[in-house]
Design an enzyme around this catalytic site. Structure first.
Site, PDB file in Angstrom:
ATOM      1  N   ASP A 173       1.864 -94.404 -44.807  1.00 32.15           N
ATOM      2  CA  ASP A 173       3.173 -94.531 -45.420  1.00 32.15           C
ATOM      3  C   ASP A 173       4.207 -94.326 -44.311  1.00 32.15           C
ATOM      4  O   ASP A 173       4.753 -93.243 -44.158  1.00 32.15           O
ATOM      5  CB  ASP A 173       3.282 -93.468 -46.527  1.00 32.15           C
ATOM      6  CG  ASP A 173       4.337 -93.819 -47.562  1.00 32.15           C
ATOM      7  OD1 ASP A 173       5.039 -94.828 -47.382  1.00 32.15           O
ATOM      8  OD2 ASP A 173       4.460 -93.079 -48.544  1.00 32.15           O
ATOM      9  N   SER A 187      -0.223 -90.304 -53.571  1.00 35.27           N
ATOM     10  CA  SER A 187      -0.203 -89.027 -54.289  1.00 35.27           C
ATOM     11  C   SER A 187      -1.011 -89.123 -55.578  1.00 35.27           C
ATOM     12  O   SER A 187      -1.412 -90.208 -55.983  1.00 35.27           O
ATOM     13  CB  SER A 187       1.239 -88.659 -54.610  1.00 35.27           C
ATOM     14  OG  SER A 187       1.748 -89.539 -55.592  1.00 35.27           O
ATOM     15  N   SER A 244       7.965 -96.264 -59.199  1.00 32.50           N
ATOM     16  CA  SER A 244       6.697 -96.856 -58.784  1.00 32.50           C
ATOM     17  C   SER A 244       5.549 -95.970 -59.220  1.00 32.50           C
ATOM     18  O   SER A 244       5.735 -94.840 -59.657  1.00 32.50           O
ATOM     19  CB  SER A 244       6.681 -97.005 -57.268  1.00 32.50           C
ATOM     20  OG  SER A 244       6.860 -95.735 -56.681  1.00 32.50           O
TER      21      SER A 244
END
Lengths: 504, 504
Positions: free
Chosen positions: A267, A210, A205
């Site tokens: 997340d 990040s 992905s």
């Protein structure tokens, strides 16, 4: 359920509203009046058998001509219409699964069939952005039970494309849960284990929160936008690939969720496990090694958290027929020296080519992970696997294999350079005792990574190094003055990213 | 923090994006390129000392002229700019309080100072809609602790206007947590208790998830958009008012939260307590009675839930210096016959005027609540208070007082009639044993309430009534054919709203 509908012509607004379709209607338009639409309601739009749900913005008379409905880019794309085509506009169907989302917000567990309905509606683009944000927030923070995570994983697999590899018994994969800037082991591990003949069709992905995902880094080196048939060919030719998973519709709901997760910088654990495993399962993997970096400023902060996450990955994987091994690794400091797509690619190449000065920490992590994959494959122990990995790296087999893979994907690209470079200096002398991964990653993101491939930073000092006041700690890389200034301002604001302990 | 900025001219897009400002910028515009903006990022826009944060939509070359930034209505309003004014566009400042929202999502408690920072940023319009959705979802479902609810309440009070009533010792208020269609006791209670001389400056909200709020209903009867000075005058003249609270900026963060709560059909417990009490405290109230209807399809489903909510209201109120008494009431069926702003107003007038056929259930609930307020005021017991309330209603004092209040607010309006009326028939004979309040409320909302004041429905039968197949259960009222069709389609879909038990 379409209760009634009225015809309008398409007016292309020329506005990119990302994945949320928006329709712009005049407040005085007949359809608005007769249907009783108000700003921010959700409306249904249909044309030739296709239909979408869009968020309504009311427009003034000058903006949209009479008899027309303005559509944003994604609305036009998903409806498959052109300027002046007729569309019918009606009240949005009532999305029953949203009541299940509310049940979840209020603390009730979701049954597998309920989770499947939610995920299916999300992947059919029936949820607005705020509705997706609500679902994600309700599931984050350990609020998904084991059965729910399994259900979410299966539902995500079921609503997308699934790959199979006829004639191949075992398909290997690896993943890193992230949180550690520069930890770009995937291209190395894939090259090493496929050099030894294991099949590893790796789809990765892009970054969620990040400065770079593996797909972003690989895109600096080669074409990663491969269709299903191209992936099959590359894997047939080389035993592996290093492609972007998003082009393949492997887990379409996940792609929609990830965009809002990114906007929220969120997340969640269950979401994370389902997201990772659904893509592995949809890609046809049978064995996977998962790298969990643990550190105060990594995504996973304590060994206890890592254990819990590992056990979740392993058990959910088992429930879905995937053999998973998790490895907790040192997450106390960045890996390698480059952060951002291009700079991480530079480190990967240095390790593959055995260059002097190639980051040793990146190299040894890749060897360790490859060793575990060899052990999963042949059961001869991790130590023997690592010796094998070391040899394949040292004798150039892995580098040769990497070149074969990128060649098959369309050829290797040479790396670019950032337009603006600026050293960031140390403000006192002493020894670096820690680096705040999160804030360092944020600097790289504010500098433009991953959208700008060459943006990010290059570390010039790391934990344990002695530094002198005025010495550069890292070089900031960006492609616009605005981003450079913004990243520098963030670096100067709040707690220090590098903690330097003065000599006694 | 504004790291850098660039100048563009304002282009009025003529698009209503509700409370979320949107900026439309060309992908090729110098500012986009030099600042590295991408679709859906958040950007800062400043002009003459004012600045806002807006969500970016990238537009095509035809949509926005070169050198211009398109702005949505709310962006133009909040910046106070006109066509072609110069604005500077820059990266959005990093909103530090969003990391606190993420901590909350991940299960950490928020300290009072942290809650204050979040609420202050929300009321300063620094959050996007998805960020507000995330905060609301993280707080819903019992996830706010006592201290957090107190902190949220205080923070909401502190970031808005606060009323005081010089020379008045005790200021009374009442509230219903909702969930029960037609339960419009407020205008009655205010008229009764202020007829007896208690001061009750009532500010009400519009509907959150229901077909009508008290402000919506009162707006069918008189002007409710009063400024602070007008409210003071009305209260001075009559001892009471029945105004909309939203025009007064009493709890601006709450208004922003409520819009997203409505979009999500979400109304969490802690959020609810803070929302209700913050407005009471900001309005200068010292004593409040809160009606909590309990029923399977009301907002509060069990007596246990009602007890918990009551204890939360009472204890949070006490911590904030407000004396609160909660009363659990029957929430098993709608109150009165009208549902929707105008129809509920019709029932209120019938009770005040002592009309034959006025809904007895609405009347007796108002008397009971007024009785509790009298007891709070004089301590003579609820029974004696109810006798007093009954007398004030019967002898026309309450009706006279209601007329004085509406007169002072600008005069009484005559009620309108819906354009489209349609009876909804019973599909079998027997006795009505239950009514699904939630689905019935949804029918009224789909018919257009509360945006259309005359939309909603009028019940022709209720729980306990014997009905014959083909007999009308209620009359559906709407102002557009689209809404009528949509509401009817929902009525026909899914579980029955009226459960009819056949005669044995």
């Amino acid at each position: 359920m379409v209760a009634s509908s009225s015809q309008l012509r398409v007016f292309k607004m020329g506005i990119n509203t990302h994945q949320e379709p928006v329709v712009y209607m005049r407040g005085d338009c007949d359809v608005c009046l007769s249907e009783g639409f108000a700003a921010s309601s959700r409306v249904g739009i249909s044309s030739q058998g296709r239909s979408i749900i869009a968020t309504l913005n009311i427009s003034s008379d000058e903006t949209v001509p009479k008899g027309y409905a303005g559509l944003s880019d994604i609305a036009i794309e998903r409806l498959g219409v052109a300027q002046s085509d007729l569309v019918s506009v009606h009240h949005a169907p009532y999305i029953e699964s949203l009541s299940l989302v509310r049940r979840k917000v209020f603390g009730h567990s979701l049954l597998p069939a309920e989770m499947a309905r939610i995920v299916s509606d999300i992947s059919a683009h029936k949820y607005s952005d705020v509705e997706i944000a609500c679902f994600l927030s309700a599931c984050a923070g350990g609020r998904l039970g084991f059965d729910e995570i399994v259900a979410l994983t299966q539902a995500m697999v079921n609503c997308g494309q699934q790959l199979d590899w006829p004639g191949v018994d075992r398909v290997f994969d690896k993943h890193c849960v992230g949180g550690l800037p520069g930890n770009r082991t995937t291209p190395l591990v894939v090259s090493i284990v496929s050099a030894a003949g294991l099949v590893m069709p790796k789809t990765s992905s892009r970054a969620i929160t990040s400065p770079a995902g593996t797909a972003d880094t690989m895109e600096a080196l080669t074409n990663v936008r491969l269709g299903l048939n191209e992936i099959r060919r590359v894997v047939r030719e080389t035993g592996a690939c290093l492609a972007w998973g998003g082009a393949m519709n492997l887990s379409p709901a996940d792609d929609l969720l990830i965009r809002i997760e990114r906007a929220l910088d969120l997340d969640g654990e269950g979401q994370l496990v389902a997201s990772v495993l659904s893509k592995k399962i949809a890609a046809g993997s049978t064995h996977a090694v998962i790298d969990i970096p643990v550190g105060e400023t990594a995504k996973v902060r304590t060994p206890g958290d890592a254990d819990r996450l590992a056990s979740l990955f392993t058990s959910v994987g088992a429930a879905c027929g995937l053999k998973v091994r998790c490895i907790a690794t040192d997450g106390s400091k960045p890996v390698g020296a480059g952060i951002g797509p291009t700079e991480e690619a530079r480190d990967v190449l240095a390790v593959l080519q055995g260059k002097r000065g190639a980051p040793e920490d990146l190299r040894s992590r890749a060897i360790m992970l490859a060793g575990h994959l060899f052990d999963l494959a042949d059961g001869r122990g991790v130590k023997e696997g690592m010796v094998k990995a070391e040899r394949l790296l040292q004798n150039g087999s892995a580098w040769g294999q990497f070149k074969r893979i990128t060649e098959a994907q369309g050829g290797q690209r040479s790396l670019g350079e950032a337009r603006f470079r600026r050293p960031v200096l140390c403000s006192e002398s002493g020894t670096i005792v820690s680096i705040d991964n999160r804030r360092l990653a944020r600097v790289a993101k504010l500098a433009g990574a991953p959208a700008s491939s060459t943006a990010g930073l290059r570390l010039l000092a790391t934990v344990g190094d002695r530094v002198t006041k005025g010495e550069p700690l890292y070089e900031l890389l960006s492609d616009s003055p605005g981003q450079q200034d913004y990243a520098l301002a963030f670096n100067d604001m709040g707690p220090a990213i590098f903690t330097v302990k003065r000599e006694e």
